[in-house]
Design an enzyme around this catalytic site. Sequence first.
Site, PDB file in Angstrom:
ATOM      1  N   ARG A 142      15.350  14.484  -4.908  1.00  0.00           N
ATOM      2  CA  ARG A 142      15.859  14.271  -3.556  1.00  0.00           C
ATOM      3  C   ARG A 142      16.862  13.116  -3.517  1.00  0.00           C
ATOM      4  NH1 ARG A 142      11.255  12.277  -0.501  1.00  0.00           N
ATOM      5  NH2 ARG A 142      10.484  14.343  -0.070  1.00  0.00           N
ATOM      6  N   TYR A 143      16.662  12.118  -4.370  1.00  0.00           N
ATOM      7  CA  TYR A 143      17.550  10.958  -4.410  1.00  0.00           C
ATOM      8  C   TYR A 143      18.431  11.069  -5.650  1.00  0.00           C
ATOM      9  CZ  TYR A 143      14.034   9.147  -1.162  1.00  0.00           C
ATOM     10  OH  TYR A 143      13.177   8.987  -0.113  1.00  0.00           O
ATOM     11  N   ARG A 146      16.764   9.362  -9.225  1.00  0.00           N
ATOM     12  CA  ARG A 146      15.341   9.384  -9.577  1.00  0.00           C
ATOM     13  C   ARG A 146      14.702  10.694  -9.134  1.00  0.00           C
ATOM     14  NH1 ARG A 146      16.944   6.280  -5.594  1.00  0.00           N
ATOM     15  NH2 ARG A 146      15.777   6.074  -3.660  1.00  0.00           N
ATOM     16  N   CYS A 155      -7.370  15.188  -8.301  1.00  0.00           N
ATOM     17  CA  CYS A 155      -7.464  13.752  -8.038  1.00  0.00           C
ATOM     18  C   CYS A 155      -8.915  13.313  -8.172  1.00  0.00           C
ATOM     19  CB  CYS A 155      -7.005  13.448  -6.613  1.00  0.00           C
ATOM     20  SG  CYS A 155      -5.296  13.907  -6.321  1.00  0.00           S
ATOM     21  N   CYS A 159      -7.798  12.821  -0.454  1.00  0.00           N
ATOM     22  CA  CYS A 159      -7.554  12.129   0.806  1.00  0.00           C
ATOM     23  C   CYS A 159      -7.225  13.185   1.855  1.00  0.00           C
ATOM     24  CB  CYS A 159      -6.403  11.149   0.637  1.00  0.00           C
ATOM     25  SG  CYS A 159      -6.583  10.164  -0.863  1.00  0.00           S
ATOM     26  N   CYS A 162      -3.597  13.980   2.806  1.00  0.00           N
ATOM     27  CA  CYS A 162      -2.664  14.083   1.677  1.00  0.00           C
ATOM     28  C   CYS A 162      -1.469  14.986   2.005  1.00  0.00           C
ATOM     29  CB  CYS A 162      -3.395  14.633   0.458  1.00  0.00           C
ATOM     30  SG  CYS A 162      -2.296  14.810  -0.968  1.00  0.00           S
ATOM     31  N   ARG A 164       0.414  16.300  -0.072  1.00  0.00           N
ATOM     32  CA  ARG A 164       0.576  17.348  -1.080  1.00  0.00           C
ATOM     33  C   ARG A 164      -0.679  18.205  -1.206  1.00  0.00           C
ATOM     34  NH1 ARG A 164       2.901  13.730  -5.122  1.00  0.00           N
ATOM     35  NH2 ARG A 164       4.641  13.372  -3.700  1.00  0.00           N
ATOM     36  N   ASP A 321       2.444  11.418   7.231  1.00  0.00           N
ATOM     37  CA  ASP A 321       3.289  12.617   7.339  1.00  0.00           C
ATOM     38  C   ASP A 321       2.617  13.681   8.211  1.00  0.00           C
ATOM     39  OD1 ASP A 321       5.244  11.596   5.626  1.00  0.00           O
ATOM     40  OD2 ASP A 321       4.091  12.203   3.857  1.00  0.00           O
ATOM     41  N   ASP A 358       8.918   8.915   6.212  1.00  0.00           N
ATOM     42  CA  ASP A 358       9.535   9.880   5.304  1.00  0.00           C
ATOM     43  C   ASP A 358      10.039  11.010   6.193  1.00  0.00           C
ATOM     44  OD1 ASP A 358      10.247  10.564   2.720  1.00  0.00           O
ATOM     45  OD2 ASP A 358       8.245  10.115   1.945  1.00  0.00           O
ATOM     46  N   LYS A 365      13.016   8.469   2.676  1.00  0.00           N
ATOM     47  CA  LYS A 365      12.344   7.368   3.379  1.00  0.00           C
ATOM     48  C   LYS A 365      13.331   6.622   4.268  1.00  0.00           C
ATOM     49  CE  LYS A 365       9.385   6.624  -0.580  1.00  0.00           C
ATOM     50  NZ  LYS A 365      10.260   7.413  -1.478  1.00  0.00           N
TER      51      LYS A 365
HETATM   52  S1  SF4 Z   1      -3.056  11.061  -1.471  1.00  0.00           S
HETATM   53 FE1  SF4 Z   1      -3.191  13.158  -2.280  1.00  0.00          FE
HETATM   54  S2  SF4 Z   1      -2.385  12.990  -4.359  1.00  0.00           S
HETATM   55 FE2  SF4 Z   1      -2.906  10.914  -3.694  1.00  0.00          FE
HETATM   56  S3  SF4 Z   1      -5.004  10.564  -4.410  1.00  0.00           S
HETATM   57 FE3  SF4 Z   1      -5.117  11.300  -2.313  1.00  0.00          FE
HETATM   58  S4  SF4 Z   1      -5.382  13.516  -2.515  1.00  0.00           S
HETATM   59 FE4  SF4 Z   1      -4.632  12.778  -4.468  1.00  0.00          FE
END
Ligand code: SF4
Length: 455
Positions: A142-143, A146, A155, A159, A162, A164, A321, A358, A365
């Site tokens: 995207r940038y 990088r 993971c 979370c 998350c 993703r 997000d 973001d 960002k």
């Molecule tokens: S934010 Fe998403 S990618 Fe990061 S540790 Fe938590 S679940 Fe995993």
Amino acid sequence: MPQHVDRPEQVETSGALARSTPDVPPATPARRTGRAYYYPNVSDAEWNDWRWQFKNRVTRLDELAEKLPIPEEELHARREVLADFRMGITPYYLSLIDADDPNDPLLRQVVPLADEYYFRAVGEEDPLGEEKFSPVPGITHRYPDRVLMVISNNCAIYCRYCTRKRTMYDGATPDVEIDRMVDYIARTPQVRDVVVSGGDPLNYSNQKLESILSKLRAIPHLEIIRIGSRVPVALPQRIDDELVEMLQRYHPLWVNVHYNHPRELTPEAARACDKLSRAGIPLNNQAVLLKGVNDSVETVKQLCQGLMKMRVRPYYLYQCDPVRGAEHFRTPISKGIEIIEGLRGHTSGLAIPTYVVDAPGGGGKIPIQPQYLLRYDEQKGRAVLRNFQDNIYEYLEPGYLRDPMRPPLARPSESEVEVEAQAPASDELAPQAPPVVGKSRWVHKGATARRTPKD
Ligand code: SF4
């Protein structure tokens, strides 16, 4: 099933008992939390072994219900949520949760709540448009200089907010896919910095991770490798000597960690960060601003100051997000501004993260901060600034200060000058803000009267 701790009876603090025992402080009920409460029979050897921690993660609702109270009427909603986005809570992270507090800020981060079900249709699958900027699967470019490289889809903890979560499926990322990502970086010379992320790259074995890092380090134009990981938060036992010895072979290598709450800054976490720091790995924290978790000045201040003590630089404070199922975590942007305002000037600048949104759809960002530049007139070389105490200051740019070592300029005619008021005009400033500085000065109109660097 966790051992239930008998709660001591509350000591009466008024009436006859209080009067007869004035020195006895009121007892507080013991909280149901900590390793001794959740895992009373686990040995130190097991507890400190990251493989044991990983293997014994709480991943099913029935296991969770044995550890934490879950209202009967919410079981269905929570079960539905887990069918969509899995759960994983290490025993270590669970031990930090207060079982008596349904709003515990650590619990909210990892335990699927009924709110997640109610908001399951609100938000985007891919709120940052990462797929749109993906030249090969797993890479987001995207940038200009990088790339993001997503090498894992699991993971230590999951979370609930998350960004993703769409990528968290069962089964490892195939090696051939990782090789294609490395190949993209190798044939794209403008890429000088890669963020290796996931999922969590530190979930891999040392051997597997090293095989990826060594391929990246062999790319001549790739200067910086950064690893994004929540392992130092959720599974700090994983940061052992063997891992850091391997990582330090691939410098310059940085690690971005993700602590959200001061209660995550435990002695175990501090030890993990210390090991990484001693291996010469700079640590930067990327927190996410979450309603009911860290949406107050005091919490973020404690977090950032605690991170500084662990030699972790508070780097970003992300606006949450708009990912699907996370609406209950989102705060208004004004909350983020209020938090930064409450930090700036009140603690070291090093402890103040950059608050960023973001941009949805892949705009990148965008930093946001309180407004400190109240007025700026380039023609007059003058800025009106506000400090952290809400005092107002005037700042004159180069060429606009009077030089006492030189003869005064010939007084220009009235038509050539304008007099700056003692205090800025009332419509320029916030009405409650006291003007602190502001002296009358002759200011030449136009560019010709400005001093040049040769003066
Ligand atoms: S934010 Fe998403 S990618 Fe990061 S540790 Fe938590 S679940 Fe995993």
